[in-house]
Motif scaffolding. Structure first.
Motif, mmCIF file in Angstrom:
data_model
loop_
_atom_site.group_PDB
_atom_site.id
_atom_site.type_symbol
_atom_site.label_atom_id
_atom_site.label_comp_id
_atom_site.label_asym_id
_atom_site.label_seq_id
_atom_site.Cartn_x
_atom_site.Cartn_y
_atom_site.Cartn_z
ATOM 1 N N GLU A 272 1.689 19.552 7.439
ATOM 2 C CA GLU A 272 2.648 18.709 8.170
ATOM 3 C C GLU A 272 2.449 17.222 7.868
ATOM 4 O OE1 GLU A 272 2.357 19.790 12.282
ATOM 5 O OE2 GLU A 272 3.404 21.695 11.973
ATOM 6 N N ILE A 273 2.204 16.942 6.582
ATOM 7 C CA ILE A 273 2.061 15.553 6.129
ATOM 8 C C ILE A 273 3.451 15.001 5.829
ATOM 9 C CG2 ILE A 273 1.165 14.052 4.302
ATOM 10 C CD1 ILE A 273 -1.201 16.012 4.051
ATOM 11 N N THR A 274 3.789 13.892 6.453
ATOM 12 C CA THR A 274 5.093 13.269 6.264
ATOM 13 C C THR A 274 4.913 11.766 6.069
ATOM 14 O OG1 THR A 274 5.359 12.987 8.665
ATOM 15 C CG2 THR A 274 6.253 15.011 7.687
ATOM 16 N N GLY A 275 6.026 11.054 5.932
ATOM 17 C CA GLY A 275 5.964 9.593 5.840
ATOM 18 C C GLY A 275 5.533 9.059 4.495
ATOM 19 N N SER B 243 0.820 -1.218 0.000
ATOM 20 C CA SER B 243 0.000 0.000 0.000
ATOM 21 C C SER B 243 0.857 1.274 0.000
ATOM 22 C CB SER B 243 -0.941 0.011 1.207
ATOM 23 O OG SER B 243 -1.793 -1.098 1.200
ATOM 24 N N PRO B 244 1.760 1.392 -0.964
ATOM 25 C CA PRO B 244 2.637 2.571 -0.986
ATOM 26 C C PRO B 244 1.843 3.869 -1.138
ATOM 27 C CG PRO B 244 2.709 1.431 -3.096
ATOM 28 C CD PRO B 244 1.966 0.529 -2.152
ATOM 29 N N GLN B 245 2.279 4.889 -0.428
ATOM 30 C CA GLN B 245 1.677 6.216 -0.542
ATOM 31 C C GLN B 245 2.518 7.037 -1.516
ATOM 32 O OE1 GLN B 245 -0.013 8.019 3.125
ATOM 33 N NE2 GLN B 245 1.143 6.417 4.191
ATOM 34 N N ILE B 246 1.873 7.488 -2.582
ATOM 35 C CA ILE B 246 2.583 8.140 -3.685
ATOM 36 C C ILE B 246 1.975 9.517 -3.959
ATOM 37 C CG2 ILE B 246 3.225 7.956 -6.121
ATOM 38 C CD1 ILE B 246 2.848 4.913 -5.860
ATOM 39 N N ILE B 247 2.835 10.493 -4.175
ATOM 40 C CA ILE B 247 2.394 11.828 -4.588
ATOM 41 C C ILE B 247 2.957 12.108 -5.979
ATOM 42 C CG2 ILE B 247 2.415 14.301 -4.122
ATOM 43 C CD1 ILE B 247 2.903 13.665 -1.179
ATOM 44 N N ASP B 248 2.089 12.509 -6.890
ATOM 45 C CA ASP B 248 2.481 12.907 -8.242
ATOM 46 C C ASP B 248 2.405 14.428 -8.307
ATOM 47 O OD1 ASP B 248 2.885 13.230 -10.991
ATOM 48 O OD2 ASP B 248 0.770 12.842 -11.447
ATOM 49 N N ASN C 28 18.341 7.982 -24.139
ATOM 50 C CA ASN C 28 18.575 9.327 -23.627
ATOM 51 C C ASN C 28 18.354 9.336 -22.121
ATOM 52 O OD1 ASN C 28 19.044 10.668 -26.142
ATOM 53 N ND2 ASN C 28 16.839 10.603 -26.542
ATOM 54 N N ASP C 29 19.131 10.132 -21.388
ATOM 55 C CA ASP C 29 18.876 10.292 -19.956
ATOM 56 C C ASP C 29 17.464 10.829 -19.780
ATOM 57 O OD1 ASP C 29 21.439 9.471 -19.286
ATOM 58 O OD2 ASP C 29 22.259 11.505 -19.330
ATOM 59 N N ARG C 30 16.679 10.186 -18.929
ATOM 60 C CA ARG C 30 15.275 10.571 -18.822
ATOM 61 C C ARG C 30 14.766 10.644 -17.381
ATOM 62 N NH1 ARG C 30 13.104 13.556 -21.950
ATOM 63 N NH2 ARG C 30 13.968 12.317 -23.653
ATOM 64 N N ILE C 31 15.350 9.868 -16.468
ATOM 65 C CA ILE C 31 14.838 9.807 -15.096
ATOM 66 C C ILE C 31 15.980 9.967 -14.111
ATOM 67 C CG2 ILE C 31 13.607 8.394 -13.381
ATOM 68 C CD1 ILE C 31 12.579 6.815 -15.958
ATOM 69 N N ALA C 32 15.785 10.817 -13.131
ATOM 70 C CA ALA C 32 16.698 10.918 -11.999
ATOM 71 C C ALA C 32 15.954 10.393 -10.773
ATOM 72 C CB ALA C 32 17.143 12.359 -11.773
ATOM 73 N N ALA C 33 16.568 9.487 -10.056
ATOM 74 C CA ALA C 33 15.936 8.902 -8.875
ATOM 75 C C ALA C 33 16.912 8.930 -7.718
ATOM 76 C CB ALA C 33 15.481 7.465 -9.160
ATOM 77 N N ALA C 34 16.395 9.144 -6.514
ATOM 78 C CA ALA C 34 17.251 9.176 -5.330
ATOM 79 C C ALA C 34 16.444 8.778 -4.103
ATOM 80 C CB ALA C 34 17.850 10.563 -5.136
ATOM 81 N N GLN C 35 17.152 8.262 -3.094
ATOM 82 C CA GLN C 35 16.528 7.837 -1.840
ATOM 83 C C GLN C 35 16.851 8.862 -0.747
ATOM 84 O OE1 GLN C 35 17.956 4.188 0.020
ATOM 85 N NE2 GLN C 35 15.831 3.587 0.411
ATOM 86 N N PHE C 36 15.842 9.220 0.019
ATOM 87 C CA PHE C 36 16.018 10.200 1.100
ATOM 88 C C PHE C 36 16.460 9.495 2.368
ATOM 89 C CE2 PHE C 36 13.874 12.530 4.677
ATOM 90 C CZ PHE C 36 14.788 13.574 4.715
ATOM 91 N N LYS C 37 17.536 9.966 2.951
ATOM 92 C CA LYS C 37 18.060 9.427 4.203
ATOM 93 C C LYS C 37 18.297 10.576 5.176
ATOM 94 C CE LYS C 37 18.644 4.906 3.717
ATOM 95 N NZ LYS C 37 18.073 3.915 4.650
ATOM 96 N N LYS C 38 17.572 10.545 6.279
ATOM 97 C CA LYS C 38 17.766 11.592 7.272
ATOM 98 C C LYS C 38 19.155 11.482 7.877
ATOM 99 C CE LYS C 38 12.910 12.024 8.576
ATOM 100 N NZ LYS C 38 11.916 11.922 9.683
ATOM 101 N N GLU C 39 19.762 12.631 8.057
ATOM 102 C CA GLU C 39 21.130 12.652 8.599
ATOM 103 C C GLU C 39 21.128 12.322 10.086
ATOM 104 O OE1 GLU C 39 22.488 16.535 7.638
ATOM 105 O OE2 GLU C 39 22.720 16.089 5.506
ATOM 106 N N VAL D 221 8.683 15.830 3.237
ATOM 107 C CA VAL D 221 7.451 15.049 3.062
ATOM 108 C C VAL D 221 7.711 13.537 3.008
ATOM 109 C CG1 VAL D 221 5.461 14.679 1.544
ATOM 110 C CG2 VAL D 221 6.341 16.993 1.886
ATOM 111 N N LEU D 222 8.831 13.137 2.436
ATOM 112 C CA LEU D 222 9.143 11.712 2.314
ATOM 113 C C LEU D 222 9.475 11.084 3.667
ATOM 114 C CD1 LEU D 222 11.454 11.629 -0.842
ATOM 115 C CD2 LEU D 222 9.226 10.502 -0.645
ATOM 116 N N LYS D 223 9.209 9.805 3.786
ATOM 117 C CA LYS D 223 9.658 9.053 4.952
ATOM 118 C C LYS D 223 11.160 8.821 4.840
ATOM 119 C CE LYS D 223 9.223 4.320 3.189
ATOM 120 N NZ LYS D 223 8.547 3.010 3.327
#
Length: 286
Positions: free
Chosen positions: A182-185, A115-120, A275-286, A236-238
Motif C-alpha cells: 500500500e505504498i502510494t504518493g 527530493s522526488p521519489q522515483i521508481i524504475d 523515432n518515437d521513443r518515450i510516452a509520458a503522461a500525468q496521473f490525475k485522480k477523477e 502507486v503515483l501521487k
C-alpha cells in the motif's frame, strides 16, 4: 606479435564470420584487456604482447565470433557517461534509453521537484535508476526487477556508484510489491519494459538473442507490459505524478490508447534519430 598485427588478424577473423563492426569490436576487446583507452592502441601499435595476453585475447575474439555481445565479454557498458557492470542474463543498456533518463531529469528540473521519489520498473542492470540518482542529487530512487540475477547486478552498480543512501533495489513483479504494501504518493515511475512483439523477436540480430528473452519479449503485439503497468501505476503515483515509458518506434499510438481517463497530458517524445521513443503522461485522480 604486437598489437597491430593481432588486431588486423582479429578484424579479418570477425569480418569473415559476419560481424559488421569487426574492427571496432576487436579494438574494444583489446583496449579492455590491456586496461587502456581505445585511442591509446594507435600509439602503442608496436607494443609486443605477452603470450598470456595473446591467449586471453583470442578467447575473447572466439566468443565474439559466436555472436556473444561485446558487453558480456568485457562485463561492462557505458551509459549516461557512467560505467555499469553487466553480465549474461541481464539486459545490456542501450543508448536510446538515455533519452528516457534525460526526459525524467528535464522534467524534475523544470518542475523544481524537491527530493522526488522515483521508481524504475524493470531496472535490469540498474542503469536508469543509478543514472537518475546520480544526476538528481536529492532524488530517492527504487529500482525493481523480478530477476534475481538482475537485482544482484543492479545492487553492485548502486554500490559502485556509492548511491545506497538514496537508492534501493527491490524484487517485485512490476509494481505488485508496492501495491501489496500500500505504498502510494510516488512522484515518478519510469520504465523501459519489454516491448518487442513475437514477430519482431524472430528478426532480432543473433547478438540480441543472447540477451534475456524476458527483458525483450512482450507478447503478440509488444504491448503486454504496458497493459499491466499503466493500471498499476495509477495505484502507486501521487495525484499529479508522472509516468515515463520507453516505447518501440512504431508503438506510439497503440501505447497512447492504453491511457484511460485518469491520465492527462499524454505525449510522445522522439529520440535523437527522430523515432518515437518515450510516452509520458500525468496521473490525475477523477
Amino acid at each position: 606479435m604486437n598489437i597491430k598485427e593481432l588486431l588486423n588478424r582479429s578484424d579479418q577473423f570477425l569480418a569473415a564470420r559476419g560481424i559488421e563492426s569487426s574492427r571496432l569490436d576487436a579494438e574494444v576487446l583489446m583496449a579492455d584487456l590491456l586496461d587502456m583507452e581505445r585511442i591509446n592502441l594507435y600509439v602503442k601499435y608496436d607494443y609486443p604482447l605477452k603470450n598470456v595476453e595473446i591467449d586471453n585475447y583470442r578467447e575473447r575474439i572466439k566468443k565474439r565470433a559466436q555472436r556473444i555481445p561485446v558487453a558480456y565479454i568485457t562485463e561492462k557498458k557505458e551509459f549516461m557517461s557512467l560505467e555499469f557492470k553487466v553480465k549474461e542474463g541481464v539486459l545490456i543498456p542501450r543508448p536510446d534509453t538515455e533519452n528516457l533518463v534525460e526526459a525524467v531529469i528535464e522534467y524534475c528540473r523544470k518542475e523544481e521537484l524537491q527530493s522526488p521519489q522515483i521508481i524504475d520498473v524493470g531496472t535490469g542492470s540498474g542503469a536508469i535508476a543509478v543514472s537518475l540518482a546520480h544526476y538528481l542529487e536529492d532524488a530517492k530512487v527504487v529500482g525493481v526487477d523480478l530477476s534475481t540475477e538482475a537485482i544482484k547486478v543492479a545492487r553492485q552498480n548502486m554500490d559502485e556508484h556509492e548511491l545506497s543512501e538514496r537508492m534501493s533495489i527491490l524484487k517485485s513483479d512490476l509494481l505488485k510489491e508496492f501495491i501489496k504494501r500500500e505504498i502510494t504518493g510516488i512522484d515518478i515511475i519510469v520504465s523501459n519494459p519489454p516491448y518487442i512483439s513475437k514477430s519482431e523477436m524472430e528478426k532480432l540480430p543473433p547478438e540480441v538473442k543472447k540477451e534475456p528473452k524476458t527483458a525483450l519479449a512482450a507478447g503478440e503485439d509488444g504491448l503486454a507490459y504496458y497493459k499491466k503497468l499503466i493500471p498499476q501505476a495509477e495505484k502507486v503515483l501521487k495525484n499529479g505524478g508522472k509516468l515515463f515509458l520507453e516505447i518501440g518506434y512504431q508503438q506510439a499510438e497503440a501505447v497512447k490508447a492504453l491511457f484511460g481517463s485518469s491520465w492527462v497530458e499524454v505525449e510522445v517524445k522522439k529520440d535523437y534519430s527522430e523515432n518515437d521513443r518515450i510516452a509520458a503522461a500525468q496521473f490525475k485522480k477523477e
